[in-house]
Scaffold this motif. Structure first.
Motif, PDB file in Angstrom:
ATOM      1  N   PRO A 259       0.819  -1.222   0.000  1.00  0.00           N
ATOM      2  CA  PRO A 259       0.000   0.000   0.000  1.00  0.00           C
ATOM      3  C   PRO A 259       0.848   1.265   0.000  1.00  0.00           C
ATOM      4  O   PRO A 259       0.328   2.354  -0.268  1.00  0.00           O
ATOM      5  CB  PRO A 259      -0.823  -0.129   1.288  1.00  0.00           C
ATOM      6  N   THR A 260       2.144   1.129   0.282  1.00  0.00           N
ATOM      7  CA  THR A 260       3.068   2.276   0.269  1.00  0.00           C
ATOM      8  C   THR A 260       3.813   2.385  -1.062  1.00  0.00           C
ATOM      9  O   THR A 260       4.675   3.257  -1.220  1.00  0.00           O
ATOM     10  CB  THR A 260       4.099   2.126   1.393  1.00  0.00           C
TER      11      THR A 260
ATOM     12  N   LEU B 287      -6.089   3.345  -5.702  1.00  0.00           N
ATOM     13  CA  LEU B 287      -5.741   4.605  -5.045  1.00  0.00           C
ATOM     14  C   LEU B 287      -6.832   5.043  -4.074  1.00  0.00           C
ATOM     15  O   LEU B 287      -6.551   5.491  -2.955  1.00  0.00           O
ATOM     16  CB  LEU B 287      -5.519   5.692  -6.105  1.00  0.00           C
ATOM     17  N   GLN B 288      -8.084   4.907  -4.481  1.00  0.00           N
ATOM     18  CA  GLN B 288      -9.191   5.303  -3.623  1.00  0.00           C
ATOM     19  C   GLN B 288      -9.270   4.473  -2.347  1.00  0.00           C
ATOM     20  O   GLN B 288      -9.611   4.981  -1.276  1.00  0.00           O
ATOM     21  CB  GLN B 288     -10.513   5.182  -4.388  1.00  0.00           C
ATOM     22  N   SER B 289      -8.947   3.175  -2.477  1.00  0.00           N
ATOM     23  CA  SER B 289      -9.057   2.282  -1.323  1.00  0.00           C
ATOM     24  C   SER B 289      -7.807   2.295  -0.451  1.00  0.00           C
ATOM     25  O   SER B 289      -7.774   1.618   0.581  1.00  0.00           O
ATOM     26  CB  SER B 289      -9.321   0.857  -1.801  1.00  0.00           C
ATOM     27  N   GLY B 290      -6.787   3.048  -0.847  1.00  0.00           N
ATOM     28  CA  GLY B 290      -5.556   3.115  -0.057  1.00  0.00           C
ATOM     29  C   GLY B 290      -4.637   1.933  -0.261  1.00  0.00           C
ATOM     30  O   GLY B 290      -3.713   1.726   0.529  1.00  0.00           O
ATOM     31  N   ASN B 291      -4.855   1.161  -1.333  1.00  0.00           N
ATOM     32  CA  ASN B 291      -4.000   0.004  -1.610  1.00  0.00           C
ATOM     33  C   ASN B 291      -2.743   0.372  -2.399  1.00  0.00           C
ATOM     34  O   ASN B 291      -1.925  -0.504  -2.700  1.00  0.00           O
ATOM     35  CB  ASN B 291      -4.780  -1.058  -2.397  1.00  0.00           C
TER      36      ASN B 291
ATOM     37  N   ALA C  40       0.141   3.923  -2.965  1.00  0.00           N
ATOM     38  CA  ALA C  40       0.482   5.277  -2.521  1.00  0.00           C
ATOM     39  C   ALA C  40       0.356   6.295  -3.641  1.00  0.00           C
ATOM     40  O   ALA C  40       0.025   7.459  -3.387  1.00  0.00           O
ATOM     41  CB  ALA C  40       1.907   5.295  -1.960  1.00  0.00           C
TER      42      ALA C  40
ATOM     43  N   ASP D 223      -5.915  13.614  -9.562  1.00  0.00           N
ATOM     44  CA  ASP D 223      -5.533  13.315  -8.181  1.00  0.00           C
ATOM     45  C   ASP D 223      -4.083  13.746  -7.919  1.00  0.00           C
ATOM     46  O   ASP D 223      -3.199  13.503  -8.742  1.00  0.00           O
ATOM     47  CB  ASP D 223      -5.682  11.812  -7.918  1.00  0.00           C
TER      48      ASP D 223
ATOM     49  N   ARG E 166      -1.934  12.543  -6.072  1.00  0.00           N
ATOM     50  CA  ARG E 166      -1.012  11.412  -5.894  1.00  0.00           C
ATOM     51  C   ARG E 166      -0.533  10.836  -7.221  1.00  0.00           C
ATOM     52  O   ARG E 166       0.298   9.927  -7.246  1.00  0.00           O
ATOM     53  CB  ARG E 166      -1.687  10.306  -5.079  1.00  0.00           C
TER      54      ARG E 166
END
Length: 324
Positions: free
Chosen positions: A226-227, A248-252, A254, A275, A277
Motif C-alpha cells: 500500500p506504500t 488509489l481510492q481504497s488506499g492500496n 500510494a 488526483d 497522488r
C-alpha cells in the motif's frame, strides 16, 4: 512534370516539419505523402498507391495493409509495434522495421525522474506550495532511497539502461521477464508475484500485446504494498486505469506516475489524472532534440532500404525475407 519513382505515406508525426524526411527521400526520387486524417478508411484509400508507409502512432491495421498494391516496407517511427499488424504484413511479404534504440537514454532518464518525484513527493509538494500551502509535514512516508526496492517489469534496452542509474542511487533492483534472462547484468530476476510483493516502486518496461494488455489489473494491484508507487513509461494499455483508480481510492497504493495512457490522449478531466497522488506527463519520455533527430533519420534510412529492395537494418519480421 516528371513522375516520381516512389511515393511514401507518412501517417502522422510528433514534430512540426518534414524537412529531414523529404531530404532523405529525395535522394531516391521518393515523394512524401501526408494524409489529412488517420482513420482507417482514409489510410486504406491512400495506402493503395504508395510504395512505403511510415507511422508514428496511427494504426496500420490489417485492412490498411491488405489495401496495399505495391508497398515494399512499413516503418515504425518508434520502438513499440502494437499499432502495426505485423502478421498481415508478413503474410503479404512486406518488411516491417522499427527504431529500437533511438530514445533509450531519454526514457530511462524520464522513468528515473518520475521515480525520484514519487520518492521525494516533489510533484505533491510543488502542487501544494503553488496553491499557497507551505507545509513540509503534508507528505507522509518519505524514506531513504537505499532502503527501498525497485521492480522492473520487462528487461529490454530501456530497463537495462535504467538499472545502473538506479543502483548508483543505492536502490535495490529486481526485474521480471518471461525469459528470466538478466542479459549479463547481474540483476536479480524474480517471479512477477515476488516483484509485486517486494517492490516499493514498480516500473513498467514491457511491450504491449494481447498477453500483456491490462497486465496490471485489480488482482495484481492488490499484491503490491500500500506504500508502493506504480510508474509507466512503456505503454498505457499495460495498466487497467479503472483498477488503478480503485486501488488509489481504497488506499492500496500510494501513488502513480504515468507518461502513457489508454487511450491516448487521455480524458484529463477524469479523477485519476486530477488526483495529487498521480503524476502525469504527456507521452514525453522519448523526447529530446537528439532522439527525435535520430529517429527521423533512422526510420527514413530504413524506408530507403526497403524501397531499393535492401534488407532493412531493424527488420522485425524476418520470415518475410526468407523467400526473397
Amino acid at each position: 512534370m516528371m513522375a516520381v519513382r516512389f511515393r511514401v505515406l507518412m501517417t502522422d508525426r510528433a514534430w512540426p516539419d518534414t524537412e529531414i524526411e523529404r531530404e532523405i527521400l529525395q535522394a531516391v526520387d521518393a515523394e512524401l505523402v501526408e494524409p489529412t486524417a488517420t482513420d482507417e478508411a482514409t489510410l486504406v484509400q491512400i495506402a493503395r498507391d504508395v510504395d512505403a508507409i511510415a507511422t508514428n502512432w496511427a494504426k496500420v491495421t490489417p485492412a490498411v495493409i491488405q489495401s496495399c498494391r505495391r508497398c515494399r516496407v512499413i516503418a515504425r517511427l518508434g520502438i513499440g509495434l502494437d499499432n502495426i499488424s505485423i502478421e498481415t504484413a508478413t503474410q503479404r511479404g512486406i518488411p516491417v522495421t522499427n527504431c529500437p534504440d533511438y530514445c533509450v537514454s531519454e526514457v530511462s532518464d524520464h522513468a528515473l525522474g518520475l521515480l525520484l518525484a514519487c520518492a521525494r513527493q516533489i510533484a505533491f509538494f510543488h502542487l501544494r506550495t503553488k496553491r499557497g500551502e507551505y507545509d513540509l509535514s503534508a507528505a507522509r512516508g518519505l524514506r531513504r532511497l537505499s532502503e527501498l526496492t525497485v521492480g522492473m517489469i520487462g528487461f529490454g534496452h530501456i530497463a537495462r539502461e535504467l538499472l545502473p542509474k538506479l543502483k548508483a542511487l543505492g536502490l535495490n533492483v529486481m526485474a521480471h521477464t518471461p525469459s528470466g534472462a538478466d542479459h549479463g547484468t547481474g540483476c536479480q530476476m524474480v517471479s512477477l508475484d515476488e516483484l509485486l510483493a517486494q517492490s516499493d516502486f514498480v516500473s513498467l518496461h514491457a511491450p504491449l500485446s494481447s498477453a500483456t494488455h491490462h497486465l496490471i489489473n485489480a488482482s495484481r494491484l492488490q499484491q503490491m504494498k500500500p506504500t508502493a508507487y506504480l510508474i509507466n513509461t512503456s505503454r498505457g494499455g499495460l495498466i487497467d486505469p479503472v483498477a488503478l483508480w480503485d486501488a488509489l481510492q481504497s488506499g492500496n497504493l500510494a501513488g502513480a506516475a504515468l507518461d502513457v495512457f489508454e487511450p491516448e490522449p487521455p480524458d484529463l478531466s477524469l479523477p485519476l489524472y486530477r488526483d495529487e497522488r498521480v503524476i502525469v506527463t504527456p507521452h514525453a519520455a522519448f523526447v529530446s532534440e537528439e532522439s527525435i533527430h535520430q529517429l527521423r533519420q533512422q526510420a527514413m534510412k530504413q524506408i530507403v532500404q526497403g524501397l531499393l529492395d535492401e534488407r532493412p537494418d531493424n527488420l522485425v519480421n524476418p520470415d518475410c525475407w526468407k523467400n526473397r
